[in-house]
Design a protein around this motif. Structure first.
Motif, PDB file in Angstrom:
ATOM      1  N   UNK A 124      11.975  -6.966 -16.936  1.00 29.93           N
ATOM      2  CA  UNK A 124      12.431  -6.194 -15.768  1.00 29.93           C
ATOM      3  C   UNK A 124      11.542  -4.982 -15.539  1.00 29.93           C
ATOM      4  N   UNK A 125      11.131  -4.323 -16.628  1.00 31.31           N
ATOM      5  CA  UNK A 125      10.239  -3.165 -16.502  1.00 31.31           C
ATOM      6  C   UNK A 125       8.874  -3.588 -15.984  1.00 31.31           C
ATOM      7  N   UNK A 126       8.364  -4.698 -16.484  1.00 30.59           N
ATOM      8  CA  UNK A 126       7.054  -5.165 -16.043  1.00 30.59           C
ATOM      9  C   UNK A 126       7.055  -5.460 -14.546  1.00 30.59           C
ATOM     10  N   UNK A 127       8.119  -6.098 -14.057  1.00 27.21           N
ATOM     11  CA  UNK A 127       8.224  -6.386 -12.628  1.00 27.21           C
ATOM     12  C   UNK A 127       8.387  -5.101 -11.828  1.00 27.21           C
ATOM     13  N   UNK A 128       9.174  -4.164 -12.366  1.00 27.00           N
ATOM     14  CA  UNK A 128       9.385  -2.882 -11.680  1.00 27.00           C
ATOM     15  C   UNK A 128       8.113  -2.063 -11.601  1.00 27.00           C
ATOM     16  N   UNK A 129       7.106  -2.421 -12.387  1.00 23.90           N
ATOM     17  CA  UNK A 129       5.795  -1.772 -12.324  1.00 23.90           C
ATOM     18  C   UNK A 129       4.850  -2.556 -11.415  1.00 23.90           C
ATOM     19  N   UNK A 130       4.846  -3.870 -11.543  1.00 23.21           N
ATOM     20  CA  UNK A 130       3.910  -4.690 -10.773  1.00 23.21           C
ATOM     21  C   UNK A 130       4.220  -4.666  -9.280  1.00 23.21           C
ATOM     22  N   UNK A 131       5.480  -4.656  -8.914  1.00 19.04           N
ATOM     23  CA  UNK A 131       5.810  -4.643  -7.493  1.00 19.04           C
ATOM     24  C   UNK A 131       5.261  -3.393  -6.795  1.00 19.04           C
ATOM     25  N   UNK A 132       5.461  -2.183  -7.329  1.00 17.74           N
ATOM     26  CA  UNK A 132       4.851  -1.011  -6.687  1.00 17.74           C
ATOM     27  C   UNK A 132       3.328  -1.060  -6.640  1.00 17.74           C
ATOM     28  N   UNK A 133       2.685  -1.636  -7.674  1.00 17.09           N
ATOM     29  CA  UNK A 133       1.234  -1.774  -7.624  1.00 17.09           C
ATOM     30  C   UNK A 133       0.803  -2.612  -6.422  1.00 17.09           C
ATOM     31  N   UNK A 134       1.662  -3.543  -6.025  1.00 20.17           N
ATOM     32  CA  UNK A 134       1.379  -4.384  -4.857  1.00 20.17           C
ATOM     33  C   UNK A 134       1.892  -3.748  -3.571  1.00 20.17           C
TER      34      UNK A 134
END
Length: 522
Positions: free
Chosen positions: A355-365
């Motif tokens: 969940x943390x990894x996705x919460x980081x990758x989405x803002x990067x995109x």
């Protein structure tokens, strides 16, 4: 020397600026700090943002690294005479999970081990082993993070590690320091919940679970808090700013707010003076020190004459942004996982590493995160002086969000500007908190939401709402922060120096950049 001449001009009044100023004043320099905002402190300030009598930390809340810093060892007594006060949280941080369970870290090692044993007996033994070795390992890691990036300092730390840890232990330490949070936590703990409770401390400084060299931050926070508790400023984090400003003035220096520096004059490779928005030219006899984001330094100088350095400033990468939600409450949240959570300084909602990894990758995109990582600060559980009797403040920090919105990971918010997207995104955040603390909305007396755009407008160093002034990933850290060859705060212009979170050792209330520069110059 004219009235507008100083030995040192410092641009910006963030805590690193004030730290550096005190070292220079102690050495007999005349110092003037120029701040474009109406109050000093940068991201470390406390204001009544919601209702009268409710004091909210605008951005930074945890001042443990300041209280434990080399600077505080040098100046702590003076700051305490100027009114700096702290309170210590014995219940430091916790995480809640979707199944209604929780795990927290406090200063009682036996209690921590017992809570871990409920998830994994093996992990409980591992925790005790890490506790036993923490002091010696932390001394080496802390020594690295508080030392200049010079071969003399690094070789000395290497020999110290070899003496203390042996060859195998030293290589194990190096491997650990290069590891991502997921890598180290996965090798170390078998419980997904223990891993998920520690990993958020990497996210605080731009280390998502899969980013190399981020493992040290969960480790240092968890075992450092266990060893000494977590420090908050009494009455607000700005107690450290008010005390430093008072001490600067007591030593003959000055901090001038509402004064924007628009240009740094330099000629023949030497810094000479600054120009302010109201047309004043203020000369510096020894140093101009800029506590600004790298691109701002490029604008102020126009060019340093060094193409590689100028290119490094121009290509400096910032981390994703942050949303802050400040609440005035009639009572603390009733956490579904247990009433004990009302006693913790922080409760994090980030149930898994994925969940943390996705919460980081989405803002990067450029996407608003579907399930953002939410850090719930409960400062009045530790320091009741921040709110009227019986009332409370809540400090919600959403890490991470995009500075510029391209879309919504959940496909529900159509707005692509923060002026419009902030309100519905804040409702998403409150919905998530309510899942873990039912009835929270009924306790809200006042609310102030702060977008990445608001953070940057208040403090230009927080580009796109990036609270750590630049990614700390390996390619932009250590000897590369902010530009290869200039991690000590020097620049290609003689007499011009750079400090703040963009310079090694980076972001923290521990004020490493200001301390290292102040010591180097004196």
């Amino acid at each position: 020397m004219s009235n507008d001449d100083q030995d040192a001009i410092i641009i910006g009044s963030g805590h690193n600026s004030l730290v550096c100023a005190l070292y220079l004043l102690r050495a007999g320099w005349s110092v003037r700090v120029l701040e474009c905002a109406s109050t000093p402190g940068g991201a470390v300030k406390t204001q009544e943002l919601t209702e009268p009598g409710f004091k909210h930390d605008w951005a930074a809340m945890n001042v443990s690294n300041f209280k434990n810093s080399a600077f505080y060892a040098d100046f702590g007594s003076a700051l305490e005479r100027q009114g700096a006060e702290f309170v210590t949280a014995e219940n430091c941080f916790a995480s809640v999970y979707d199944d209604g369970t929780w795990f927290g870290v406090g200063t009682d090692t036996a209690a921590n081990v017992s809570r871990i044993a409920a998830f994994s007996e093996r992990d409980a033994k591992t925790w005790q082993s890490l506790t036993d070795s923490f002091a010696s390992r932390a001394a080496i890691i802390g020594g690295l993070m508080s030392s200049p990036m010079k071969w003399t300092a690094l070789s000395g730390l290497g020999f110290k590690a070899l003496r203390q840890q042996g060859l195998d232990g030293t290589f194990d330490l190096i491997r650990f320091m290069l590891s991502s949070p997921r890598d180290w936590l996965g090798r170390t703990f078998e419980s997904e919940k223990i891993r998920a409770a520690l990993a958020p401390w990497g996210m605080h400084v731009d280390y998502a679970p899969d980013v190399a060299s981020g493992a040290i931050f969960p480790y240092l926070e968890a075992f450092g808090d266990q060893a000494g508790g977590l420090s908050l400023g009494k009455g607000g984090a700005d107690t450290i700013i008010r005390a430093m400003v008072a001490e600067i003035e007591a030593q003959g220096g000055s901090v001038e707010c509402d004064t924007e520096v628009t240009r740094i004059f330099h000629e023949n490779g030497k810094a000479q003076a600054v120009e302010t928005a109201d047309g004043r030219r203020i000369s510096a006899n020894k140093a101009i020190i800029a506590n600004v984001a790298p691109k701002a330094l490029a604008r102020l100088t126009d060019t340093t004459g060094n193409a590689d350095y100028d290119s490094g400033l121009d290509t400096f990468r910032h981390a994703p942004g942050t949303v802050m939600i400040h609440l005035a409450l009639s009572d603390l949240p009733d956490w579904r996982a247990g009433s004990e959570l009302r006693n913790y300084a922080y409760v994090t909602i980030a149930p898994t590493l994925d969940a943390m990894a996705l919460a980081y990758q989405q803002p990067l995109a450029g996407l608003l995160p579907t399930e953002p990582m939410i850090v719930v600060g409960q400062p009045t559980a530790i320091d009741p002086s921040r709110a009227p009797a019986g009332k409370h403040t809540l400090w919600l920090q959403v890490r991470m969000v995009p500075g510029e919105i391209k879309g919504d990971g959940a496909g529900q918010i159509n707005a692509t500007d923060w002026d419009t997207a902030l309100a519905p995104f804040a409702e998403r955040v409150l919905d998530i908190v309510e899942r873990h603390a039912p009835g929270l909305r009924d306790r809200i007396l006042g609310m102030r939401c702060v977008s990445p755009r608001d953070l940057e407008a208040d403090n230009p160093n927080l580009v796109g709402g990036d609270q750590v002034c630049g990614s700390h990933h390996l390619s932009q850290n250590a000897i590369f922060r902010p530009v290869l060859g200039y991690s000590d705060g020097t620049t290609p212009i003689e007499g011009l120096y750079h400090t703040g979170a963009a310079v090694w050792p980076g972001a923290s209330t521990g004020a490493g950049p200001g301390t290292l520069l102040g010591r180097m110059l004196t």
